[in-house]
Design an enzyme around this catalytic site. Structure first.
Site, PDB file in Angstrom:
ATOM      1  CB  CYS A   1      -0.867  -0.018   1.251  1.00 54.60           C
ATOM      2  SG  CYS A   1      -1.860   1.477   1.451  1.00 54.60           S
TER       3      CYS A   1
ATOM      4  CB  CYS B   1      -3.200   3.557  -5.417  1.00 55.52           C
ATOM      5  SG  CYS B   1      -4.505   2.669  -4.514  1.00 55.52           S
TER       6      CYS B   1
END
Ligand code: DGL
Length: 273
Positions: A75, A189
């Site tokens: 992440c 992302c």
């Protein structure tokens, strides 16, 4: 004989599966636990300080329970904040996922690169530092997309995708300046590679969509070999499991680890008109 320790792959939701798949592909003999902190999703909307505290607590607790050989923070939003506190708190390797600005700077020909990320990642000092260090000559456009991570979850889990929303979210990535055009878009992302085929279809012109997942998998392999946690001769078919901090069943997501593609099949327009 005791099971070898797994690698813990962590994200706010299911996006980190894009990284877990590459790890699986490179090291099919490596036991893996995928953890989605869906109770905290989306991370993109959190304030930095609160997210740092929250994420560190959750990962340290999971590491205490699962006793992994390494942790991968799959992440960007979390990695741009939590790598130092996690490395201080854990005595195992912690591999992060941060915006792939260096490879983008090496790849661009037009000198126009866009970084498509969550609203959190585009405001981080970590991201600004990467730009200063690795792309001082490149015109970087930072695009904080508010809805894309949620859109990716919805598309993958329920087959709904609104192309108009997708188009609006990626539109700021496409810049024309002095006869030159953006030619590289960094998928900063881990949810976004799930949507990349759709993004490519609706993009105003073709670009390189840069997904760092294969590089993260290679980095993990190097780290595990160096720490002695892997030998590189593990074979295949190691167990993999998934857990969610809400307790939700993630078996459908787990199946994607070995599926042929991550194509979002059946994700037809939930028509916005
Ligand atoms: N997958 C996460 C990332 O790489 C963020 C998604 C979210 O929780 O907003 O940044």
């Amino acid at each position: 004989m005791a099971e070898p320790a797994p690698v813990l792959v962590f994200d706010s939701g299911i996006g980190g599966i894009t990284v877990a798949r590459e790890i699986r592909r490179l090291m099919p003999g490596l036991p893996l636990v995928y953890a989605a902190d869906d109770a905290g999703f989306p991370y993109g909307a959190w304030q930095a300080e609160a997210l740092t505290r929250h994420c560190t607590d959750v990962v340290v607790r999971l590491a205490g329970e699962l006793r992994p050989s390494a942790v991968v923070i799959a992440c960007n939003t979390a990695s741009t904040l939590v790598l130092p506190p996690l490395r201080a708190a854990l005595d195992i390797p912690v591999v992060g996922t941060v915006p792939a600005i260096k490879p983008a700077a090496e790849r661009t020909r037009s000198g126009l690169v866009s970084v498509l990320a969550t609203p959190g990642t585009v405001t981080r000092d970590y991201t600004f530092d990467l730009i200063r260090r690795f792309a001082p000559e490149v015109a970087i456009t930072l695009v904080g997309a508010c809805q894309l991570a949620g859109l990716a979850e919805e598309a993958l889990l329920h087959g709904h995708l609104d192309p108009a929303v997708l188009a609006a979210e990626i539109a700021p990535c496409f810049v024309e300046k002095n006869g030159r055009r953006t030619d590289v878009v960094v998928l900063a992302c881990t949810h976004f590679p799930l949507l990349a085929p759709r993004m490519a279809q609706i993009a105003p012109w073709p670009v390189d969509w840069l997904d760092p997942a294969p590089a993260i998998a290679r980095r993990l392999r190097d780290v595990l070999l160096a720490s002695g946690a892997a030998t590189g001769e593990e074979g295949a078919g190691a167990p993999a499991r998934a857990l969610a901090t809400t307790g939700r069943d993630l078996s459908a997501v787990l199946e994607l680890l070995s599926a042929e593609t991550l194509a979002i099949s059946g994700a037809e327009a939930a028509s916005s008109v």
